[in-house]
Scaffold this motif. Structure first.
Motif, PDB file in Angstrom:
ATOM      1  N   ALA A  31       0.850  -1.189   0.000  1.00 18.61           N
ATOM      2  CA  ALA A  31       0.000   0.000   0.000  1.00 18.61           C
ATOM      3  C   ALA A  31       0.884   1.236   0.000  1.00 18.61           C
ATOM      4  CB  ALA A  31      -0.898  -0.012   1.231  1.00 18.61           C
ATOM      5  N   PRO A  32       0.383   2.363  -0.468  1.00 19.52           N
ATOM      6  CA  PRO A  32       1.185   3.595  -0.438  1.00 19.52           C
ATOM      7  C   PRO A  32       1.456   4.014   1.003  1.00 19.52           C
ATOM      8  CG  PRO A  32      -1.053   4.037  -1.198  1.00 19.52           C
ATOM      9  CD  PRO A  32      -0.930   2.560  -1.044  1.00 19.52           C
ATOM     10  N   ALA A  33       2.569   4.723   1.207  1.00 23.63           N
ATOM     11  CA  ALA A  33       2.945   5.202   2.535  1.00 23.63           C
ATOM     12  C   ALA A  33       1.904   6.189   3.027  1.00 23.63           C
ATOM     13  CB  ALA A  33       4.306   5.862   2.482  1.00 23.63           C
ATOM     14  N   PRO A  34       1.577   6.131   4.338  1.00 29.17           N
ATOM     15  CA  PRO A  34       0.612   7.093   4.861  1.00 29.17           C
ATOM     16  C   PRO A  34       1.191   8.500   4.805  1.00 29.17           C
ATOM     17  CG  PRO A  34       1.602   5.864   6.659  1.00 29.17           C
ATOM     18  CD  PRO A  34       2.110   5.270   5.375  1.00 29.17           C
ATOM     19  N   PRO A  35       0.335   9.503   4.724  1.00 31.86           N
ATOM     20  CA  PRO A  35       0.836  10.879   4.692  1.00 31.86           C
ATOM     21  C   PRO A  35       1.499  11.206   6.026  1.00 31.86           C
ATOM     22  CG  PRO A  35      -1.547  10.848   4.913  1.00 31.86           C
ATOM     23  CD  PRO A  35      -1.114   9.431   4.693  1.00 31.86           C
ATOM     24  N   PRO A  36       2.476  12.122   6.033  1.00 34.16           N
ATOM     25  CA  PRO A  36       3.149  12.473   7.283  1.00 34.16           C
ATOM     26  C   PRO A  36       2.163  13.092   8.276  1.00 34.16           C
ATOM     27  CG  PRO A  36       3.831  13.940   5.501  1.00 34.16           C
ATOM     28  CD  PRO A  36       2.957  12.876   4.901  1.00 34.16           C
ATOM     29  N   LYS A  37       2.417  12.811   9.563  1.00 32.86           N
ATOM     30  CA  LYS A  37       1.545  13.353  10.608  1.00 32.86           C
ATOM     31  C   LYS A  37       1.778  14.849  10.733  1.00 32.86           C
ATOM     32  CE  LYS A  37       1.491   9.184  13.405  1.00 32.86           C
ATOM     33  NZ  LYS A  37       1.818   8.597  14.693  1.00 32.86           N
ATOM     34  N   LYS A  38       0.724  15.523  11.088  1.00 33.51           N
ATOM     35  CA  LYS A  38       0.827  16.959  11.299  1.00 33.51           C
ATOM     36  C   LYS A  38       0.722  17.229  12.789  1.00 33.51           C
ATOM     37  CE  LYS A  38      -0.949  18.195   6.825  1.00 33.51           C
ATOM     38  NZ  LYS A  38      -1.875  18.925   6.039  1.00 33.51           N
ATOM     39  N   GLY A  39       1.369  18.259  13.241  1.00 33.36           N
ATOM     40  CA  GLY A  39       1.308  18.619  14.650  1.00 33.36           C
ATOM     41  C   GLY A  39       2.692  18.513  15.293  1.00 33.36           C
ATOM     42  N   MET A  40       2.721  18.678  16.629  1.00 34.56           N
ATOM     43  CA  MET A  40       3.975  18.678  17.367  1.00 34.56           C
ATOM     44  C   MET A  40       4.472  17.262  17.630  1.00 34.56           C
ATOM     45  SD  MET A  40       3.724  21.580  20.288  1.00 34.56           S
ATOM     46  CE  MET A  40       2.016  21.476  20.762  1.00 34.56           C
ATOM     47  N   SER A  41       5.797  17.127  17.655  1.00 32.44           N
ATOM     48  CA  SER A  41       6.379  15.838  18.000  1.00 32.44           C
ATOM     49  C   SER A  41       6.261  15.632  19.513  1.00 32.44           C
ATOM     50  CB  SER A  41       7.849  15.793  17.592  1.00 32.44           C
ATOM     51  OG  SER A  41       8.599  16.675  18.413  1.00 32.44           O
ATOM     52  N   THR A  42       6.401  14.386  19.936  1.00 28.52           N
ATOM     53  CA  THR A  42       6.319  14.069  21.362  1.00 28.52           C
ATOM     54  C   THR A  42       7.431  14.768  22.132  1.00 28.52           C
ATOM     55  OG1 THR A  42       5.384  11.930  20.798  1.00 28.52           O
ATOM     56  CG2 THR A  42       6.269  12.149  23.010  1.00 28.52           C
ATOM     57  N   GLY A  43       8.638  14.799  21.565  1.00 24.96           N
ATOM     58  CA  GLY A  43       9.767  15.457  22.227  1.00 24.96           C
ATOM     59  C   GLY A  43       9.495  16.936  22.477  1.00 24.96           C
ATOM     60  N   LEU A  44       8.901  17.605  21.489  1.00 26.27           N
ATOM     61  CA  LEU A  44       8.581  19.015  21.643  1.00 26.27           C
ATOM     62  C   LEU A  44       7.525  19.225  22.719  1.00 26.27           C
ATOM     63  CD1 LEU A  44       8.958  21.933  20.739  1.00 26.27           C
ATOM     64  CD2 LEU A  44       7.259  21.533  18.948  1.00 26.27           C
ATOM     65  N   LYS A  45       6.539  18.331  22.760  1.00 24.86           N
ATOM     66  CA  LYS A  45       5.496  18.435  23.791  1.00 24.86           C
ATOM     67  C   LYS A  45       6.089  18.288  25.190  1.00 24.86           C
ATOM     68  CE  LYS A  45       1.794  16.608  20.868  1.00 24.86           C
ATOM     69  NZ  LYS A  45       0.919  15.467  20.636  1.00 24.86           N
TER      70      LYS A  45
END
Length: 164
Positions: A20-34
């Motif tokens: 299957a095609p790769a899922p689109p990249p997630k949007k939002g803050m990374s866990t490290g940034l949070k």
């Protein structure tokens, strides 16, 4: 209904057949940034919301540690310093005794840096001796030894360099 997989968006890599095609990249803050933002926010709250308050707390703690170390220096005395085989290149060493008299109100462990100096005042060896768990009002004596890196002739002296 069709068994065909939808075509990937234009510009996306084409998946290999059967995948299957790769899922689109997630949007939002990374866990490290949070996590960073949460810790930073808590730091601001705990320091009263101001840099000055936080700096004062850290400065006071550093000052207390410094005063504690200065007091420990007054508790330590070098009582002997004797060269053993100082003229022998293989067995050159110096033995010394330190006496700790804990005059504080707390039990302390002492890390004592001792230097060995030759007749010209050049450091020819050093070590750290640990005197553990000296109770208030208690005296402790610890013997230490410094293995010299070279033959030494003339008078040898020992010096307490630092106590922590």
């Amino acid at each position: 209904m069709s068994n065909e997989t939808p075509a990937p968006p234009q510009g996306a890599p084409t998946p290999q057949p059967g995948f299957a095609p790769a899922p689109p990249p997630k949007k939002g803050m990374s866990t490290g940034l949070k996590v960073f933002l949460i810790i930073a926010g808590l730091s601001v709250l705990l320091c009263g919301g101001g840099f000055v308050a936080c700096t004062a707390l850290v400065g006071k703690a550093a000052s207390d540690v410094s005063k504690n170390q200065e007091a420990k220096v007054g508790h330590v005395k070098l009582t002997s310093c004797e060269a053993e085989a100082a003229g022998n290149a293989l067995l050159a060493n110096v033995k010394f005794d330190v006496e700790v008299n804990n005059s504080s109100d707390e039990q302390n462990t002492y890390f004592i840096d001792v230097f060995v100096l030759d007749s010209k005042g050049t450091r020819v060896g050093n070590t750290t001796t640990i005197v553990s768990d000296v109770r208030p009002g208690q005296k402790a004596v610890e013997e230490g030894m410094v293995v010299l890196s070279q033959q030494v002739s003339g008078k040898i002296t020992c010096k307490v360099d630092k106590v922590s």
